[in-house]
Design an enzyme around this catalytic site. Structure first.
Site, mmCIF file in Angstrom:
data_model
loop_
_atom_site.group_PDB
_atom_site.id
_atom_site.type_symbol
_atom_site.label_atom_id
_atom_site.label_comp_id
_atom_site.label_asym_id
_atom_site.label_seq_id
_atom_site.Cartn_x
_atom_site.Cartn_y
_atom_site.Cartn_z
ATOM 1 C CD GLU A 48 -1.032 -0.093 3.760
ATOM 2 O OE1 GLU A 48 -1.931 0.740 3.904
ATOM 3 O OE2 GLU A 48 -0.803 -1.028 4.560
ATOM 4 C CE LYS A 92 7.073 5.444 5.511
ATOM 5 N NZ LYS A 92 6.982 6.914 5.702
ATOM 6 C CG ASP A 100 5.600 12.692 3.494
ATOM 7 O OD1 ASP A 100 5.815 12.523 4.712
ATOM 8 O OD2 ASP A 100 6.301 13.421 2.770
ATOM 9 C CE1 TYR A 136 -0.517 3.248 9.063
ATOM 10 C CE2 TYR A 136 -1.346 5.075 7.748
ATOM 11 C CZ TYR A 136 -0.496 4.592 8.719
ATOM 12 O OH TYR A 136 0.377 5.428 9.358
ATOM 13 C CE LYS A 166 10.928 6.883 3.162
ATOM 14 N NZ LYS A 166 11.811 7.236 4.280
ATOM 15 C CB CYS A 183 9.718 37.462 -28.846
ATOM 16 S SG CYS A 183 9.675 37.949 -27.099
ATOM 17 C CB CYS A 215 7.974 42.092 -27.985
ATOM 18 S SG CYS A 215 9.438 41.341 -28.736
ATOM 19 C CB CYS A 230 13.454 38.148 -28.239
ATOM 20 S SG CYS A 230 12.594 39.683 -28.640
ATOM 21 C CB CYS A 252 11.553 42.545 -25.864
ATOM 22 S SG CYS A 252 10.979 40.994 -25.139
#
Length: 721
Positions: free
Chosen positions: A135, A137, A139, A246, A334, A439, A442, A463, A469
């Protein structure tokens, strides 16, 4: 050597190399360090190291104890769980201790676990399968719930495993925790599980906290733990906490003979159980569940950090019993600490201060190494395609498409990056990403420049609309006020974006005229949303404090391509003043004269940097902005090193060949301490060449220019070292 140095040196010694005295000292260090981390994690919900680093400390402690069992301490971490409950909560003693699990980190560790169980039970393969449940784990924060006659009596945290904190009032506010159990319920039922917070709820909570000026949480686990352990249950009630059941503790009667059956019964009683829990009969089945959950981790909507395996039959669990702080019949597999699978939701193109179009992966948020990751670098368009200019696969490149399941990696402070893609999970019809040629900020053309030396296109698309810009303008301003440039306190990214959008700050010079313009404006800064009289005053004071600025900070703050903090310091040290630097850069633009030679002769400054700096100063609009800025600030001159009496003070020195008594960096540092200027090339301005074995073209040129040449030994004799 200090005690700290001694401890650090012991930590670096392999376990099998420790003497018994060193082992004893190391166990003392580990006991103290692990206890402190337990207190921060379980007691304050504020861990200061990653789970991986914590697990490494415990593994080292266990390995030393296994080698020297006679040294096991009374306060050994192997015998302790969690941390003592806080004094702010009343205490509840667990009728059945809440222990933790041993960890597995590899597939081989899991095979070893199953093998150990079989050997302990003398479980003959002919007896049939050894069923084990698997199952996710969760956290979160462990919680124990005691029911009598079906009614919730109290809720307690794990605490130190023996005594927990009474959080009953807070637990009653969690909708997943029933106040009354359903169906046929034993007289006493103690359910254990995990309080957690879903990803979407976590993000919404942090947004509310930030909007209200509160402190945001680093990850959902911290948010869940901090919310459950509030002294005011109304705060807990306002937080979106959830609960998965659980396990169990004290039970007057067990309704099933298996782990799977017990958990299924919890659902009948009204608890949420994890739908991904499975019963497996082979190691291969267990590992298949693990790797499947690992890849689907980002789609779950809540944080997990591994998969837990438990022997299914309860009579076998009883026979296996416990060892130290954990059961023999269970283990936690883990996930890799700094890696996780998630979904690539989108690819966003960001425009930097140099016009570079940088693709950023927008990910389904996933917690990696204790940090919620939602973005990752994608480097450039070839990296996304996975194919270089020559049509060959590029190193590290992937054929990435929106919707892909990808593995990300985050190590230390490194920006998360995508290291793998699961092509088996690619959705049908997924199309290759079309990198923009315009870009996004712009609309100007975005091009890949050709490198004249190699004839190859630059990996980065840029660009071409530098002057129009807005993305480049705001990014340049953010760079200008950043920590290693002008470092103006209270003038961060948000302020730059807001001031630029409202036409308050368009150029660097505008920053220093902001206060004067604010005095004449009808719309005062202090009246803007998020500002007040005090914050506005503080900002103006912070700006004024930077009117006298170190030369290297100014040069770095200009945001010239290829000029990082290190190169800015080299240039500042070489020219000494802004006026000298400015005039030299303008003169050097023709790339054929004394100024150009001097620039390239600076040790550490090459042609690429020299080209970038001179091109910057060649632009009239750049010089106009610089003049406006210099009307507001005064760059400091670089303090000259007091080298009175030094035989090389004021001289230009070049080192060449192999140096045998010192490294090149040491030689450079020594010369600068003595007041000399170190150059990387020989010119008519060179005063002295220090030549070691293997000296070549620099030696030849020095001889042609009749420059004094000495050996490395001659250098030490000259400077009296």
């Amino acid at each position: 050597m200090t005690d700290t140095d001694t401890r650090a040196s012991l930590a670096a010694i392999a376990v099998d190399a420790l003497t018994i005295e060193e082992a004893q000292a190391e166990l003392e260090r580990l006991a103290g360090e692990i206890a402190e981390h337990d207190r921060r994690y379980h007691g304050e919900d504020a861990p200061t190291i990653s789970d991986a680093d914590y697990d490494a400390l415990r593994r080292r402690n266990n390995e030393i104890e296994a080698r020297y069992p006679e040294l096991v301490r009374a306060d050994s971490p192997s015998a302790n769980v969690g941390a003592a409950p806080l004094e702010t909560f009343s205490k509840i003693e667990h009728r059945v201790p809440m222990l933790s699990l041993d960890n597995a980190f590899t597939d081989e560790d899991v095979r070893d676990f199953v093998g150990r169980v079989r050997r302990f039970l003398k479980f003959d393969p002919l007896m049939g399968a050894l069923a084990v449940t698997a199952e996710p784990k969760i956290d979160g924060l462990s919680l124990s719930l005691r029911y009598e006659k079906g009614q919730l009596i109290y809720a307690a945290t794990r605490g130190d495993g023996t005594t927990g904190e009474n959080v009953t009032a807070n637990a009653r506010t969690i909708s997943d925790i029933p106040h009354t159990l359903k169906g046929d319920v034993p007289e006493v039922v103690e359910i254990r599980g995990e309080v957690y917070m879903a990803h979407a709820d976590f993000q919404a909570l942090n947004q509310r906290m930030e909007a209200n000026g509160g402190k945001v949480f680093a990850n959902p686990r911290n948010a869940a733990a901090g919310s459950l352990r509030q002294l005011n249950s109304e705060i807990t009630a306002s937080r979106p906490l959830k609960f998965f059941a659980y396990a169990w503790g004290d039970m007057s009667k067990l309704p099933s003979e298996t782990q799977m059956g017990m958990v299924e019964q919890m659902a009948v009683w009204g608890f949420q159980i994890n739908p991904l829990m499975k019963r497996c009969e082979t190691v291969e089945d267990l590992l298949a569940v693990y790797h499947g959950i690992e890849e689907d981790r980002a789609t779950l909507g809540y944080d997990i950090d591994g998969v837990v395996y438990k022997v299914d039959r309860l009579d076998l669990q009883q026979r296996l019993g416990f060892v130290s702080r954990s059961p023999r019949w269970a283990i936690a597999h883990k996930f890799p600490a700094e890696k996780a699978y998630t979904i690539l939701n989108d690819i966003e193109i960001q425009v930097g201060r140099t016009g570079a179009l940088t693709p950023v992966a927008k990910l389904e948020p996933v917690t990696v190494g204790g940090v919620v990751v939602s973005n990752a670098t994608l480097h450039n368009e070839d990296y996304i395609k996975g194919i270089g200019q020559d049509g060959e696969p590029i190193r590290g490149g992937k054929d990435l498409r929106i919707g892909d399941t990808v593995q990300i990696q985050r190590a230390g402070d490194v920006i998360p990056q995508i290291v793998d893609v699961d092509l088996d999970k690619r959705k049908e019809g997924a199309v290759a990403f079309d990198f923009p040629t315009a870009c996004p900020a712009c609309g100007s053309h975005a091009v890949r420049e050709e490198n004249p030396k190699t004839g190859r296109l630059d990996a980065v698309r840029r660009c071409t609309g530098a002057l129009i810009c807005p993305a480049q303008a705001t990014e340049r301003l953010k760079h200008f006020v950043s920590r290693n440039a002008f470092d103006i306190e209270g003038f961060g990214d948000k302020q730059v974006d807001a001031f630029y959008a409202d036409d308050l700050v368009k150029t660097a010079a505008d920053i220093f005229t902001l206060e004067e313009r604010d005095k004449q404006s009808l719309t005062k800064l202090r009246n803007r949303e998020g500002w007040g009289a005090v914050s506005a005053k503080n900002l103006f004071e912070a700006i004024n404090a930077k009117r006298n600025i170190d030369l290297h900070r100014l040069i770095f703050g200009l945001g010239i391509r290829h000029v990082g903090e290190g190169n800015a310091k080299l240039l500042a040290r070489a020219y000494g003043s802004w006026q000298a630097f400015y005039e030299a850069m303008v003169k050097a633009h023709d790339k054929d004269g004394e100024a150009w030679e001097d620039l390239n002769a600076i040790d550490g400054i090459g042609h690429i940097v020299a080209d970038a700096v001179t091109e910057f100063f060649a632009e009239e609009h750049n010089r106009e902005q610089l003049d406006a800025l210099l009307a507001q600030i005064t760059p400091k001159q670089v303090e000259k090193i007091d080298a009175s009496g030094s035989p090389v003070a004021g001289k230009t020195v070049v080192f060449t060949g192999s140096l045998e008594r010192m490294t090149r960096d040491e030689a450079k540092a020594m010369a600068e301490r003595l007041g000399a200027k170190v150059s990387g090339s020989v010119s008519k301005k060179t005063d002295l060449l220090v030549a070691g074995p293997g000296a070549g073209s620099k030696l030849k040129k020095a001889e042609e220019l009749q420059i004094e040449v000495i050996t490395e030994d001659g250098w030490f004799e000259l400077v009296g070292a």
